[in-house]
Design a protein around this motif. Structure first.
Motif, PDB file in Angstrom:
ATOM      1  N   ASP A 185      39.762  30.890  14.441  1.00  0.00           N
ATOM      2  CA  ASP A 185      41.063  30.301  14.817  1.00  0.00           C
ATOM      3  C   ASP A 185      41.505  30.756  16.212  1.00  0.00           C
ATOM      4  OD1 ASP A 185      41.153  29.086  12.341  1.00  0.00           O
ATOM      5  OD2 ASP A 185      42.175  30.806  11.416  1.00  0.00           O
ATOM      6  N   GLY A 186      40.597  30.754  17.150  1.00  0.00           N
ATOM      7  CA  GLY A 186      40.926  31.096  18.544  1.00  0.00           C
ATOM      8  C   GLY A 186      41.028  32.587  18.814  1.00  0.00           C
ATOM      9  N   GLU A 187      40.849  33.430  17.772  1.00  0.00           N
ATOM     10  CA  GLU A 187      40.949  34.873  17.968  1.00  0.00           C
ATOM     11  C   GLU A 187      39.537  35.472  18.067  1.00  0.00           C
ATOM     12  OE1 GLU A 187      42.977  38.715  15.692  1.00  0.00           O
ATOM     13  OE2 GLU A 187      42.328  36.992  14.516  1.00  0.00           O
ATOM     14  N   ILE A 188      39.354  36.366  19.048  1.00  0.00           N
ATOM     15  CA  ILE A 188      38.038  37.013  19.166  1.00  0.00           C
ATOM     16  C   ILE A 188      37.939  38.113  18.112  1.00  0.00           C
ATOM     17  CG2 ILE A 188      36.575  38.425  20.663  1.00  0.00           C
ATOM     18  CD1 ILE A 188      37.642  36.773  23.000  1.00  0.00           C
ATOM     19  N   CYS A 189      36.949  37.969  17.220  1.00  0.00           N
ATOM     20  CA  CYS A 189      36.837  38.882  16.073  1.00  0.00           C
ATOM     21  C   CYS A 189      35.612  39.775  16.158  1.00  0.00           C
ATOM     22  CB  CYS A 189      36.724  38.086  14.790  1.00  0.00           C
ATOM     23  SG  CYS A 189      38.008  36.913  14.643  1.00  0.00           S
ATOM     24  N   GLY A 190      34.695  39.442  17.032  1.00  0.00           N
ATOM     25  CA  GLY A 190      33.495  40.263  17.150  1.00  0.00           C
ATOM     26  C   GLY A 190      32.786  39.949  18.454  1.00  0.00           C
ATOM     27  N   ILE A 191      32.003  40.921  18.921  1.00  0.00           N
ATOM     28  CA  ILE A 191      31.235  40.705  20.155  1.00  0.00           C
ATOM     29  C   ILE A 191      29.832  41.288  20.010  1.00  0.00           C
ATOM     30  CG2 ILE A 191      33.182  40.682  21.790  1.00  0.00           C
ATOM     31  CD1 ILE A 191      32.569  43.645  22.396  1.00  0.00           C
ATOM     32  N   ILE A 192      28.897  40.653  20.688  1.00  0.00           N
ATOM     33  CA  ILE A 192      27.574  41.268  20.845  1.00  0.00           C
ATOM     34  C   ILE A 192      27.170  41.108  22.304  1.00  0.00           C
ATOM     35  CG2 ILE A 192      26.200  39.222  20.155  1.00  0.00           C
ATOM     36  CD1 ILE A 192      24.330  41.308  18.711  1.00  0.00           C
ATOM     37  N   PHE A 193      26.823  42.222  22.936  1.00  0.00           N
ATOM     38  CA  PHE A 193      26.303  42.209  24.306  1.00  0.00           C
ATOM     39  C   PHE A 193      24.863  42.695  24.203  1.00  0.00           C
ATOM     40  CE2 PHE A 193      30.504  43.295  26.812  1.00  0.00           C
ATOM     41  CZ  PHE A 193      31.134  42.201  26.249  1.00  0.00           C
ATOM     42  N   GLY A 194      23.952  41.960  24.825  1.00  0.00           N
ATOM     43  CA  GLY A 194      22.564  42.392  24.742  1.00  0.00           C
ATOM     44  C   GLY A 194      21.813  42.101  26.022  1.00  0.00           C
ATOM     45  N   ALA A 195      20.703  42.786  26.180  1.00  0.00           N
ATOM     46  CA  ALA A 195      19.840  42.555  27.325  1.00  0.00           C
ATOM     47  C   ALA A 195      18.550  41.927  26.807  1.00  0.00           C
ATOM     48  CB  ALA A 195      19.539  43.865  28.037  1.00  0.00           C
ATOM     49  N   ALA A 196      18.219  40.741  27.321  1.00  0.00           N
ATOM     50  CA  ALA A 196      17.014  40.051  26.854  1.00  0.00           C
ATOM     51  C   ALA A 196      16.263  39.459  28.040  1.00  0.00           C
ATOM     52  CB  ALA A 196      17.393  38.959  25.839  1.00  0.00           C
ATOM     53  N   PRO A 197      15.528  40.292  28.781  1.00  0.00           N
ATOM     54  CA  PRO A 197      15.332  41.723  28.583  1.00  0.00           C
ATOM     55  C   PRO A 197      16.257  42.528  29.505  1.00  0.00           C
ATOM     56  CG  PRO A 197      13.734  40.960  30.174  1.00  0.00           C
ATOM     57  CD  PRO A 197      14.641  39.788  29.852  1.00  0.00           C
ATOM     58  N   LEU A 198      16.160  43.863  29.369  1.00  0.00           N
ATOM     59  CA  LEU A 198      16.873  44.776  30.252  1.00  0.00           C
ATOM     60  C   LEU A 198      16.286  44.641  31.656  1.00  0.00           C
ATOM     61  CD1 LEU A 198      18.981  47.079  30.056  1.00  0.00           C
ATOM     62  CD2 LEU A 198      17.100  48.658  29.765  1.00  0.00           C
TER      63      LEU A 198
END
Ligand SMILES: CC(C)(COP(=O)(O)OP(=O)(O)OC[C@H]1O[C@@H](n2cnc3c(N)ncnc32)[C@H](O)[C@@H]1OP(=O)(O)O)[C@@H](O)C(=O)NCCC(=O)NCCS
Length: 216
Positions: free
Chosen positions: A62-75
């Motif tokens: 509902d427009g609210e940020i509830c989770g995040i994932i930041f990743g390196a693919a690759p570093l």
């Protein structure tokens, strides 16, 4: 299972939501600097992980940020150097002159965190190119409803689409490490985690490095 919209993280619009996920997910280990330092401190920590990452996603309900994932693919070397320089030349010096307005507890906690996390850099299994989950967290009210799995699926799909064999993640027994086991990650390395001397005194924790093999 909750219906979420997984989309790319927008650095200009989503930083506040990301910091909220960061603070809620890590409240128990970071409370000295959440309570006794300026909010900008944790925003810089989130930016540090962002600089290391190539692919960042948010889960929205509902427009609210509830989770995040930041990743390196690759570093990438450039991203890594950028993040390390930001840490060494900006975050730490600002901490040294107490630019975050920390009290004595938060100050000691800050340097204990650095000391405790350093072994991850030296003991990480050497695999190149290396894909890595850098930051993964959600807000409390949406836990255990499939949101974390949807975010991880998005990152794993990205790693897979680029043809890499798998991804690793650094975590510890003070965090939701069992998520990784439920998802299929396998433990590669463990050692003593000394970061939480001031936030969770009198308890010992183990640092863990997991790897998820992705079948191409
Ligand atoms: C990690 C995190 C993002 C997972 O999000 P989530 O939405 O709760 O996860 P899901 O509901 O998608 O769970 C997926 C699976 O992992 C399992 N799982 C998730 N967290 C778990 C935990 N703490 N302990 C045991 N199992 C867990 C679930 O039971 C589920 O298993 P199933 O699919 O076989 O039923 C969330 O727990 C979180 O923000 N934790 C605090 C921050 C943190 O520790 N992050 C990891 C740091 S490296």
């Amino acid at each position: 299972m909750i219906k979420t919209n997984i989309r790319a993280f927008n650095k200009n619009k989503d930083m506040e939501g990301a910091v909220r996920c960061f603070n809620e997910g890590f409240e128990h280990i970071l409370w000295p600097s959440i309570r006794h330092a300026k909010p900008s401190f944790h925003e810089y920590l989130v930016k540090f992980f962002y600089k290391m990452s190539t692919d960042c996603f948010v889960a929205e309900v509902d427009g609210e940020i509830c989770g995040i994932i930041f990743g390196a693919a690759p570093l990438k070397i450039k991203g890594l150097i950028n993040a390390i320089l930001f840490y060494l030349l900006y975050i730490i010096p600002k901490g040294l002159v107490n630019g975050y307005g920390m009290n004595w507890l938060a100050y000691r906690h800050f340097f204990q965190l650095i000391y405790g996390y350093l072994p991850f850099f030296f003991l990480h299994p050497n695999r190149w190119p290396m894909c890595e989950v850098e930051l993964f967290t959600s807000i409390n009210k949406y836990r255990s409803r499939g949101l974390g799995r949807s975010l991880m699926d998005k990152f794993v799909d990205t790693v897979h689409a680029r043809g890499y064999e798998g991804t690793s993640v650094c975590t510890d027994t003070a965090l939701s490490y069992r998520f990784y086991e439920a998802y299929g990650f396998e433990l590669e390395k463990s050692f003593v985690q000394r970061s939480y001397k001031y936030s969770i005194p009198d308890k010992s924790f183990t640092a863990l490095i997991y790897y998820l093999k992705i079948h191409q």
